[in-house]
Design an enzyme around this catalytic site. Structure first.
Site, PDB file in Angstrom:
ATOM      1  N   LYS A 186     -14.512   8.434  -3.802  1.00  0.00           N
ATOM      2  CA  LYS A 186     -15.751   8.781  -3.084  1.00  0.00           C
ATOM      3  C   LYS A 186     -16.259  10.149  -3.549  1.00  0.00           C
ATOM      4  CE  LYS A 186     -13.791   6.244   0.720  1.00  0.00           C
ATOM      5  NZ  LYS A 186     -12.926   6.334   1.915  1.00  0.00           N
ATOM      6  N   LYS A 200       0.998  14.688   0.550  1.00  0.00           N
ATOM      7  CA  LYS A 200      -0.369  14.965   0.078  1.00  0.00           C
ATOM      8  C   LYS A 200      -0.544  16.447  -0.257  1.00  0.00           C
ATOM      9  CE  LYS A 200      -2.277  11.094   2.769  1.00  0.00           C
ATOM     10  NZ  LYS A 200      -2.974  10.204   1.814  1.00  0.00           N
ATOM     11  N   THR A 203      -8.465   6.726  -2.140  1.00  0.00           N
ATOM     12  CA  THR A 203      -9.828   6.204  -2.281  1.00  0.00           C
ATOM     13  C   THR A 203     -10.826   7.333  -2.037  1.00  0.00           C
ATOM     14  OG1 THR A 203      -9.594   5.415  -0.004  1.00  0.00           O
ATOM     15  CG2 THR A 203      -9.402   3.770  -1.751  1.00  0.00           C
ATOM     16  N   HIS A 257       0.797  -1.235   0.000  1.00  0.00           N
ATOM     17  CA  HIS A 257       0.000   0.000   0.000  1.00  0.00           C
ATOM     18  C   HIS A 257       0.825   1.278   0.000  1.00  0.00           C
ATOM     19  CE1 HIS A 257      -4.005  -1.820   0.774  1.00  0.00           C
ATOM     20  NE2 HIS A 257      -3.304  -2.741   1.415  1.00  0.00           N
ATOM     21  N   LYS A 294      -8.182  14.244   4.145  1.00  0.00           N
ATOM     22  CA  LYS A 294      -7.284  13.087   4.157  1.00  0.00           C
ATOM     23  C   LYS A 294      -6.279  13.312   5.279  1.00  0.00           C
ATOM     24  CE  LYS A 294      -6.243  14.199  -0.197  1.00  0.00           C
ATOM     25  NZ  LYS A 294      -6.460  12.916  -0.850  1.00  0.00           N
ATOM     26  N   ARG A 295      -5.481  12.294   5.607  1.00  0.00           N
ATOM     27  CA  ARG A 295      -4.432  12.496   6.613  1.00  0.00           C
ATOM     28  C   ARG A 295      -3.517  13.656   6.198  1.00  0.00           C
ATOM     29  NH1 ARG A 295      -3.837   8.523  10.753  1.00  0.00           N
ATOM     30  NH2 ARG A 295      -1.953   9.676  11.315  1.00  0.00           N
TER      31      ARG A 295
END
Ligand code: 26V
Length: 824
Positions: A666, A560, A662, A363, A554-555
């Site tokens: 969504k 990111k 993911t 992952h 998100k985290r």
């Protein structure tokens, strides 16, 4: 007895209402006048659970009677969220339940809101496991989840003075009505001790693990309700219990308190979920958690297998074990130990069975996230496993040496032991070697696995790596979270999409229908109102429902690139202030996400977002055209409110670093347009929605790779040549957002300049702003925007986790649906 039996299964409004009253009094022990919302939640959950139990037993019995091949999903994380609406919805009794509560003068929303959010996971990896459970049950696949019943889930995040502060998350405080404790399902798990060599009955060398400490793993089962309620699978979570030695032991004064202490210490194993923290890597308790749940799960799997079989030859035909990342990879050594030491199989036979049984999902490629346990620690905590790992390694390297004579660099890269510095066991290599299939979670990520971390292994085993692009369950992420849009969709194309999301493609032609567009906008607006109310409640900030809801949830992690979004926010703020007469498209920047407790840079970014919000939101010169909110304590429950309301979905990681994502799926499914890099599954989302319906910007993974290989770039030059970037950074560095501590953001400015800007924030800034500008221009044309939004929703069918799980079932697990017999 009989009438009560029927009552327990009744799915109509009257039956439900009578059940509620009975449960409230006789199980929760409250009078209707004294009952709190929480009491009602427990009441309703217990009554709903009744409606599941018969079918659950039918399902389990059918698997047993058919001796079906089962898949066991071993995961240290299951990010489940709430289960009440999920259970009701999958049983098809949401309306009935609402009416029954209505008749009791209760609001369904209040009851639903009293359920704690089960946060037994960090983020994407844990939520993926939860989506897979839903998909397996919904498709009748014999799938079991195995994990840990953490007493404390992921910490609760609060902001104090704009800084993140962590609090324990006590989801079990008032009990958990969904689970069944199984005090009789108890397995011993050992730690420490030493290994004794001896001769077995035929004079062969054999080993036994002695003088070890023992902990017991006790099972808690949660039914996993498939859509339609036909199949009810099992999530089995292990809780640590001290052995009975404590209860029956004889103590003299001093020893008694010591023994109690020991009991508490051994039960710490299942106390708390680790928060994906770099400082926690190498922590012994984490290794013990991994072995604890893996060993208990394997013992349980073998016990179930041995009910039908006397030899292990058929294990790979009856059990597929999927390793969710390397966290359960010690299971490879554990299965070898069980087969060789406890069941006296020959090594080669045991290895063949082990490899045919396990498969491994990777992952992440981030080096700091790849597990590598110190050899010294494994030697101490799991001495027999260390021997087994050495043996696996020796046999493998010997075979490889024979073929690739002399290439020592290659051999040392293939080795299970990293010999540079403190010797460590590379859990990724162990997982690869001990599995028949290894997969990545998006097409790009799988390619990069082949080129980077597993390049040598891929050369050695070219058929082993395969791709399984992630997916999400449309039940939770569209039907339940977005009733407004779901109902609209169902009126137009029927309800087939709920169990076969590919059918949602039928909406494509509706993108050109003005009436449908109007209704689609109305549904979005309803969700935006709901989010605006939530924002007001959580932050006190009032936002314009008609502004673009630009969402990054998100985290918090540098890769990111929440910072890129913040820099754009500041640049936009400056433009609005400079040009007050221009008619701006109002924008609401919505952020949410937790930082690992010791990840100082991520926590500083949180503080920056809160500081920027304070300045922007209270500046009258932008006329409410810009608002910034950072919602606290992002979790599954918050996601269910935020995602349906989003217009723009921020998926802006440095290309090559986000394995899949993911949340991107969504948001697009709920009709948000993506602004994103060609990273992770964004690449495939672009292929499905079409390049005209997504805002792609920035460097590609190849370009990032080339840039890094050529020694990087000079961010100072990029900044100097971009006035709006320079101005935004200068404001941060001179304290425009932190007048109380002008040096507060020095580390951020440093990282983006002299630090070399590892995540290429400055490098991608200009193109990001161009894409943002394009999004804002499009938003001025509501018909065009809506058309594209509809095309996004209509094009996401392939991203259902049903599709993902089917691919695993066919190409990795070789498991097939079983139709449970419900006539006893
Ligand atoms: C773990 C750690 C641990 C130590 C410090 C830094 C760090 C950073 C990230 C991680 C995450 C490891 C695995 C993970 O959660 N991967 C996520 O898996 C999702 C499901 O496949 C995927 O969508 C996300 O892109 C990926 O980040």
């Amino acid at each position: 007895f009989k009438s009560r039996d029927i009552e327990r299964r009744s799915l109509d409004v009257d039956g439900l209402k009578r059940s509620f009253l009975e449960w409230l009094v006789y199980s929760v022990g409250k009078d209707a006048r004294a009952a709190t919302r929480r009491d009602w939640f427990h009441t309703v959950a217990l009554a709903v659970r009744d409606r599941v139990v018969d079918r659950w037993m039918d399902t389990t019995r059918s698997y047993y009677q058919e001796d079906a091949k089962r898949v066991y999903y071993l995961s240290l994380e299951f990010l489940i969220g709430r289960l009440l609406t999920n259970s009701l919805s999958n049983l098809g009794i949401v309306d009935e339940c609402r009416q029954a509560l209505d008749r009791l003068g209760l609001s369904m929303e209040d009851v639903v809101d009293a359920e704690p959010d089960a946060a037994l996971g960090n983020g994407g990896l844990g939520r993926l496991a939860a989506c897979f459970l839903d998909s397996m049950a919904s498709q009748g696949l014999p799938g079991y989840g195995y994990g840990i019943r953490y007493e404390f889930g992921l910490f609760e995040q609060r902001f104090e003075n704009g800084w993140q502060v962590e609090y324990p998350e006590q989801w079990l405080q008032f009990g958990n009505p969904w689970e069944f404790a199984r005090p009789e399902v108890l397995y011993p798990v050992q730690f420490y001790g030493r290994v004794e060599e001896f001769r077995d009955s035929v004079g062969e060398r054999a080993y036994r693990w002695v003088d070890a400490d023992r902990v017991l793993a006790m099972a808690y089962d949660t039914p996993v309700v498939g859509y339609g309620g036909e199949t009810i699978n099992t999530l089995r979570l292990w809780s640590a219990r001290a052995t009975r030695d404590f209860n029956f032991g004889h103590f003299n004064d001093g020893a008694y308190m010591k023994a109690v202490e020991q009991k508490i210490l051994s039960e710490n194993l299942s106390r708390v979920l680790y928060p994906n923290d770099a400082t926690e890597t190498g922590k012994e308790l984490r290794l013990k958690q991994e072995y604890f749940f893996t060993s208990a799960s394997l013992q349980d799997i073998l016990r179930r297998y041995l009910q039908h079989h006397t030899t292990f030859d058929n294990l790979p035909n009856k059990a597929a074990i999927q390793l969710n990342d390397t966290h359960p990879a010690i299971g490879i050594a554990e299965l070898m130990r069980l087969l060789v030491d406890q069941h006296a199989l020959r090594w080669d036979n045991a290895w063949e069975i082990t490899r045919a049984t396990f498969a491994y999902t990777n992952h992440t490629l981030l080096p700091e996230a790849l597990e590598a346990w110190p050899v010294r620690m494994i030697e101490r905590v799991l001495p027999r496993h260390m021997q087994i790992i050495y043996e696996i390694n020796a046999k493998f390297l010997n075979r490889t040496k024979a073929k690739a004579a002399g290439d020592n660099a290659r051999l040392s890269r293939l080795s299970l032991i990293d010999e540079r510095g403190e010797r460590r066991v590379r859990m990724g290599n162990l997982a690869f070697l001990g599995s028949h299939k290894v997969n990545g979670v998006s097409a790009l990520h799988t390619d990069l696995m082949k080129q980077t971390v597993f390049a040598d292994f891929h050369e050695e085993f070219p058929d082993r790596i395969n791709n399984k692009t992630n997916g999400i369950t449309p039940r939770r992420w569209l039907k339940q979270a977005n009733p407004a849009l779901s109902e609209l969709i169902t009126t137009r194309i029927g309800e087939g999409w709920i169990s076969d999301l590919s059918q949602i493609a039928a909406l494509r032609e509706k993108a050109d229908d003005v009436v449908f567009r109007e209704e689609f906008r109305r549904a979005k607006r309803k969700n935006k109102k709901r989010l605006a109310a939530y924002i007001a409640r959580q932050t006190g900030e009032e936002v314009l429902v008609d502004s673009i809801f630009d969402v990054q949830v998100k985290r918090m992690h540098e890769y990111k690139r929440q910072l890129l979004n913040v820099l754009h926010t500041i640049a936009l703020y400056n433009e609005m202030r400079d040009n007050p007469t221009v008619s701006w498209v109002p924008v609401t920047k919505v952020f949410a996400g937790k930082a690992a407790p010791s990840y100082h840079m991520a926590k500083l970014i949180i503080k920056l977002i809160n500081d920027v919000a304070k300045v922007v939101n209270h500046d009258p010169s932008v006329h409410d055209n810009l608002k910034v909110v950072l919602l606290p304590n992002y979790n599954v429950t918050a996601a269910e409110i935020i995602i349906p309301a989003a217009d723009l979905s921020e998926q802006i990681s440095t290309a090559g670093m986000e394995a899949s994502g993911t949340g991107n799926m969504k948001l697009a499914l709920n009709g948000a347009l993506t602004i994103g890099t060609l990273d992770g599954a964004n690449v495939e989302i672009r292929e499905h929605v079409g390049p005209d319906n997504i805002f792609i910007f920035g460097m590609t993974a190849d370009e990032v790779n080339d840039l890094r290989a050529s020694g990087g770039f000079n961010p100072r030059e990029v900044i100097a040549s971009n006035p709006s970037l320079k101005r935004a950074l200068d404001m941060i560095s001179t304290g425009a957002f932190s007048p109380d501590d002008r040096n507060r953001y020095h580390p951020i400015v440093q990282a983006l300049t002299d630090g070399g800007d590892h995540f290429l924030v400055t490098a991608d800034f200009a193109d990001y702003c161009r894409a943002q500008e394009a999004a804002m221009q499009l938003y001025r044309d509501p018909e065009e925007w809506t058309r594209k939004a509809i095309l996004n929703t209509a094009s996401m069918g392939w991203f259902s986790s049903d599709r993902t799980v089917n691919e695993y079932a066919e190409e990795v697990w070789d498991v097939h649906p079983v139709k449970p017999s419900h006539d006893g």
